[in-house]
Design a protein around this motif. Sequence first.
Motif, PDB file in Angstrom:
ATOM      1  N   THR A   6       0.838  -1.190   0.000  1.00 52.59           N
ATOM      2  CA  THR A   6       0.000   0.000   0.000  1.00 52.59           C
ATOM      3  C   THR A   6       0.882   1.251   0.000  1.00 52.59           C
ATOM      4  O   THR A   6       2.112   1.141   0.008  1.00 52.59           O
ATOM      5  CB  THR A   6      -0.907   0.011   1.240  1.00 52.59           C
ATOM      6  OG1 THR A   6      -0.089   0.211   2.395  1.00 52.59           O
ATOM      7  CG2 THR A   6      -1.687  -1.301   1.376  1.00 52.59           C
ATOM      8  N   HIS A   7       0.272   2.421   0.037  1.00 53.16           N
ATOM      9  CA  HIS A   7       1.058   3.660   0.096  1.00 53.16           C
ATOM     10  C   HIS A   7       1.770   3.819   1.441  1.00 53.16           C
ATOM     11  O   HIS A   7       2.658   4.654   1.567  1.00 53.16           O
ATOM     12  CB  HIS A   7       0.183   4.883  -0.209  1.00 53.16           C
ATOM     13  CG  HIS A   7      -0.740   5.286   0.880  1.00 53.16           C
ATOM     14  ND1 HIS A   7      -1.959   4.671   1.098  1.00 53.16           N
ATOM     15  CD2 HIS A   7      -0.630   6.241   1.828  1.00 53.16           C
ATOM     16  CE1 HIS A   7      -2.548   5.235   2.137  1.00 53.16           C
ATOM     17  NE2 HIS A   7      -1.769   6.189   2.600  1.00 53.16           N
ATOM     18  N   LEU A   8       1.397   3.025   2.434  1.00 57.05           N
ATOM     19  CA  LEU A   8       2.080   3.032   3.732  1.00 57.05           C
ATOM     20  C   LEU A   8       3.124   1.919   3.712  1.00 57.05           C
ATOM     21  O   LEU A   8       2.784   0.739   3.607  1.00 57.05           O
ATOM     22  CB  LEU A   8       1.087   2.819   4.876  1.00 57.05           C
ATOM     23  CG  LEU A   8      -0.026   3.846   5.002  1.00 57.05           C
ATOM     24  CD1 LEU A   8      -0.972   3.489   6.142  1.00 57.05           C
ATOM     25  CD2 LEU A   8       0.536   5.246   5.205  1.00 57.05           C
ATOM     26  N   LYS A   9       4.392   2.303   3.787  1.00 58.08           N
ATOM     27  CA  LYS A   9       5.485   1.338   3.665  1.00 58.08           C
ATOM     28  C   LYS A   9       5.312   0.164   4.626  1.00 58.08           C
ATOM     29  O   LYS A   9       5.032   0.350   5.804  1.00 58.08           O
ATOM     30  CB  LYS A   9       6.826   2.025   3.924  1.00 58.08           C
ATOM     31  CG  LYS A   9       8.021   1.101   3.717  1.00 58.08           C
ATOM     32  CD  LYS A   9       9.318   1.857   3.761  1.00 58.08           C
ATOM     33  CE  LYS A   9      10.544   1.020   3.711  1.00 58.08           C
ATOM     34  NZ  LYS A   9      10.488  -0.256   3.097  1.00 58.08           N
ATOM     35  N   THR A  94       5.275   8.573   5.806  1.00 57.09           N
ATOM     36  CA  THR A  94       3.806   8.557   5.897  1.00 57.09           C
ATOM     37  C   THR A  94       3.318   8.660   7.344  1.00 57.09           C
ATOM     38  O   THR A  94       2.191   8.283   7.654  1.00 57.09           O
ATOM     39  CB  THR A  94       3.227   7.291   5.219  1.00 57.09           C
ATOM     40  OG1 THR A  94       3.819   6.126   5.807  1.00 57.09           O
ATOM     41  CG2 THR A  94       3.497   7.310   3.726  1.00 57.09           C
ATOM     42  N   TYR A  95       4.179   9.199   8.214  1.00 59.67           N
ATOM     43  CA  TYR A  95       3.808   9.389   9.624  1.00 59.67           C
ATOM     44  C   TYR A  95       2.487  10.164   9.717  1.00 59.67           C
ATOM     45  O   TYR A  95       2.296  11.183   9.055  1.00 59.67           O
ATOM     46  CB  TYR A  95       4.912  10.160  10.348  1.00 59.67           C
ATOM     47  CG  TYR A  95       4.564  10.527  11.765  1.00 59.67           C
ATOM     48  CD1 TYR A  95       4.521   9.568  12.765  1.00 59.67           C
ATOM     49  CD2 TYR A  95       4.261  11.842  12.100  1.00 59.67           C
ATOM     50  CE1 TYR A  95       4.204   9.899  14.062  1.00 59.67           C
ATOM     51  CE2 TYR A  95       3.944  12.186  13.404  1.00 59.67           C
ATOM     52  CZ  TYR A  95       3.908  11.212  14.378  1.00 59.67           C
ATOM     53  OH  TYR A  95       3.581  11.549  15.659  1.00 59.67           O
ATOM     54  N   GLY A  96       1.572   9.634  10.519  1.00 59.19           N
ATOM     55  CA  GLY A  96       0.287  10.295  10.731  1.00 59.19           C
ATOM     56  C   GLY A  96      -0.757   9.997   9.671  1.00 59.19           C
ATOM     57  O   GLY A  96      -1.895  10.428   9.801  1.00 59.19           O
ATOM     58  N   GLN A  97      -0.391   9.251   8.642  1.00 57.24           N
ATOM     59  CA  GLN A  97      -1.365   8.888   7.614  1.00 57.24           C
ATOM     60  C   GLN A  97      -2.030   7.572   7.977  1.00 57.24           C
ATOM     61  O   GLN A  97      -1.467   6.747   8.696  1.00 57.24           O
ATOM     62  CB  GLN A  97      -0.692   8.777   6.248  1.00 57.24           C
ATOM     63  CG  GLN A  97      -0.168  10.093   5.730  1.00 57.24           C
ATOM     64  CD  GLN A  97       0.456   9.945   4.353  1.00 57.24           C
ATOM     65  OE1 GLN A  97       0.079   9.087   3.557  1.00 57.24           O
ATOM     66  NE2 GLN A  97       1.443  10.787   4.071  1.00 57.24           N
ATOM     67  N   HIS A  98      -3.253   7.392   7.458  1.00 57.72           N
ATOM     68  CA  HIS A  98      -3.966   6.150   7.727  1.00 57.72           C
ATOM     69  C   HIS A  98      -4.396   5.484   6.431  1.00 57.72           C
ATOM     70  O   HIS A  98      -4.369   6.090   5.361  1.00 57.72           O
ATOM     71  CB  HIS A  98      -5.165   6.390   8.648  1.00 57.72           C
ATOM     72  CG  HIS A  98      -6.292   7.126   8.000  1.00 57.72           C
ATOM     73  ND1 HIS A  98      -6.324   8.503   7.891  1.00 57.72           N
ATOM     74  CD2 HIS A  98      -7.424   6.686   7.415  1.00 57.72           C
ATOM     75  CE1 HIS A  98      -7.428   8.865   7.285  1.00 57.72           C
ATOM     76  NE2 HIS A  98      -8.119   7.785   6.972  1.00 57.72           N
ATOM     77  N   LEU A  99      -4.800   4.244   6.567  1.00 56.58           N
ATOM     78  CA  LEU A  99      -5.261   3.436   5.444  1.00 56.58           C
ATOM     79  C   LEU A  99      -6.440   2.605   5.921  1.00 56.58           C
ATOM     80  O   LEU A  99      -6.421   2.082   7.038  1.00 56.58           O
ATOM     81  CB  LEU A  99      -4.131   2.522   4.966  1.00 56.58           C
ATOM     82  CG  LEU A  99      -4.460   1.535   3.856  1.00 56.58           C
ATOM     83  CD1 LEU A  99      -4.694   2.287   2.536  1.00 56.58           C
ATOM     84  CD2 LEU A  99      -3.332   0.528   3.683  1.00 56.58           C
ATOM     85  N   SER A 100      -7.454   2.492   5.075  1.00 54.65           N
ATOM     86  CA  SER A 100      -8.639   1.675   5.369  1.00 54.65           C
ATOM     87  C   SER A 100      -8.782   0.596   4.306  1.00 54.65           C
ATOM     88  O   SER A 100      -8.611   0.871   3.115  1.00 54.65           O
ATOM     89  CB  SER A 100      -9.904   2.537   5.356  1.00 54.65           C
ATOM     90  OG  SER A 100      -9.811   3.585   6.274  1.00 54.65           O
ATOM     91  N   VAL A 101      -9.120  -0.607   4.740  1.00 53.28           N
ATOM     92  CA  VAL A 101      -9.325  -1.746   3.841  1.00 53.28           C
ATOM     93  C   VAL A 101     -10.565  -2.488   4.302  1.00 53.28           C
ATOM     94  O   VAL A 101     -10.722  -2.759   5.498  1.00 53.28           O
ATOM     95  CB  VAL A 101      -8.109  -2.708   3.890  1.00 53.28           C
ATOM     96  CG1 VAL A 101      -8.328  -3.915   2.994  1.00 53.28           C
ATOM     97  CG2 VAL A 101      -6.829  -1.991   3.533  1.00 53.28           C
TER      98      VAL A 101
END
Length: 183
Positions: A6-9, A94-101
Amino acid sequence: MIAKETHLKDCFVIEPTVFEDARGYFFESFNKAKFLELTGLEVDFVQDNQSKSSKGVLRGLHLQTGDFAQAKLVRVIEGAVLDVCVDLRKDSDTYGQHLSVVLTAANKKQFFVPKGFAHGFVVLEDDTIFSYKCDEYYNKNSEAGIAYNDSTLNIDWQLPMETLILSEKDQALPSFKTYSDGN
């Protein structure tokens, strides 16, 4: 098995190869060698957990800190969830970013959440069974978390906020800023 970064390493959505016939289906839910080959990450899972929840239950955002920080491989056995992780690694781009699946029994997707992330999910169907593997043992003294409704994170939980069901502990979690300032 397919692993999509994903965009989060180091966060991956895993799609297993499912073999279906008139009898039902079969799939390999985890294979350490294949996981390493597809992700480049070596994990040694030591604890499996499972929960059953009603629609609207929100569990999170949780993490273990220090020596007990956990990577997790999560999936839904029955029902559906919106699974969310937040990058809390201060040295990360990507500190502070989130991802939903969205994880469902039907899509059989899995989500790998590395160490250094807060994790939570909201249940989208009644009687949902959620399963996760952890690479470190649970330690009560290492528990931490962030408020699910933090305005900085602005997570869309896909259900009306007034319908969400949370534990008292989850209702009292600190904001992202408060957590970040303390760590």
